[in-house]
Design an enzyme around this catalytic site. Structure first.
Site, PDB file in Angstrom:
ATOM      1  N   ALA A 194      13.026  -8.384 -20.471  1.00  0.00           N
ATOM      2  CA  ALA A 194      12.638  -9.428 -21.411  1.00  0.00           C
ATOM      3  C   ALA A 194      13.836  -9.840 -22.261  1.00  0.00           C
ATOM      4  CB  ALA A 194      11.510  -8.918 -22.307  1.00  0.00           C
ATOM      5  N   SER A 195      13.815 -11.093 -22.736  1.00  0.00           N
ATOM      6  CA  SER A 195      14.860 -11.653 -23.598  1.00  0.00           C
ATOM      7  C   SER A 195      16.227 -11.668 -22.914  1.00  0.00           C
ATOM      8  CB  SER A 195      14.949 -10.887 -24.929  1.00  0.00           C
ATOM      9  OG  SER A 195      13.708 -10.900 -25.606  1.00  0.00           O
ATOM     10  N   ARG A 196      16.225 -11.597 -21.609  1.00  0.00           N
ATOM     11  CA  ARG A 196      17.463 -11.615 -20.805  1.00  0.00           C
ATOM     12  C   ARG A 196      18.385 -10.433 -21.116  1.00  0.00           C
ATOM     13  NH1 ARG A 196      17.660 -16.063 -17.778  1.00  0.00           N
ATOM     14  NH2 ARG A 196      16.403 -17.865 -18.403  1.00  0.00           N
ATOM     15  N   LEU A 197      17.823  -9.354 -21.616  1.00  0.00           N
ATOM     16  CA  LEU A 197      18.613  -8.145 -21.866  1.00  0.00           C
ATOM     17  C   LEU A 197      18.514  -7.243 -20.633  1.00  0.00           C
ATOM     18  CD1 LEU A 197      17.681  -7.552 -25.607  1.00  0.00           C
ATOM     19  CD2 LEU A 197      19.736  -8.618 -24.660  1.00  0.00           C
TER      20      LEU A 197
END
Length: 217
Positions: A194-197
């Site tokens: 999630a959140s490109r992490l």
């Protein structure tokens, strides 16, 4: 990613979207992790999880990519088969550096592999060739892969010619057809978060041993 896609990822082993990856010990070997992820992809119901992109580069620096099927893998590398007259084969003969990419979207996973290639033995190629269906064996003879068709019906006529030629007999392995083994020096396991992490767990060969590290997403 939609809520449905996130739920589907969780149900098909894509834990990394909502949960971190399970701890990977420092002594984990990349082939062990590859097998685990490849098995997860097989069990998820993905169509042709063995599909992978093969990227080559000509001697003048022009890259090209195409999708092929992984046919075997072990400690020695990752094997695919093709016509040695194809563009990818010509480029691999000019420049033996190669990159592979597996992308399993429903799991939000990728595996990137970089290395060099060598040909598999004629015996290994012959055993695989004869495990294919007869139509694919005939097709290997009929296709002058990556060459322009001289006229629209050429391929169909060549297929019929080799059907007739080998009728009632075993189809021999063409001398222009065989396998390439990609010997990896770098393998990256990418898990979407999630959140490109995203998680990026990497292995790199150093003096015959694999060194493990992580990259920022």
């Amino acid at each position: 990613m939609t809520l449905f896609e996130k739920i589907r990822c969780l149900l098909t082993f894509g834990q990394g979207v909502a949960l971190p990856l399970p701890a990977i010990s420092a002594d984990t070997q990349p082939l062990t992790l590859f097998k685990q992820w490849f098995d997860d992809a097989n069990q998820s119901g993905i169509l042709l999880p063995e599909s992978m992109s093969v990227s080559t580069c000509s001697s003048d620096g022009q890259p090209s990519s195409r999708m092929v099927l992984l046919k075997d893998y072990d400690e020695d590398g990752f094997v695919f088969y093709t016509n040695f007259g194809s563009r990818k084969s010509h480029e691999l003969m000019e420049n033996n550096n190669v990159a592979l990419l597996f992308h399993w979207n429903v799991l939000q996973r990728q595996i990137r592999i970089e290395g060099t290639v060598e040909r598999v033995s004629a015996q290994q190629a012959r055993e695989y060739f004869h495990s294919r269906d007869r139509g694919s064996q005939i097709g290997a003879w009929a296709s002058k892969q990556s060459n322009k068709l001289e006229y629209p019906q050429e391929l169909k006529e060549r297929e019929q010619y080799f059907k007739n030629k080998f009728a009632g007999a075993e189809v021999p392995l063409p001398e222009f057809w065989g396998g390439w083994r990609v010997k990896p020096r770098y393998i990256e396991f990418w898990q979407g978060r999630a959140s490109r992490l995203h998680d990026r767990v990497c292995f790199e060969q150093h003096e015959g041993n694999w060194q493990q590290f992580k990259l920022h997403p």
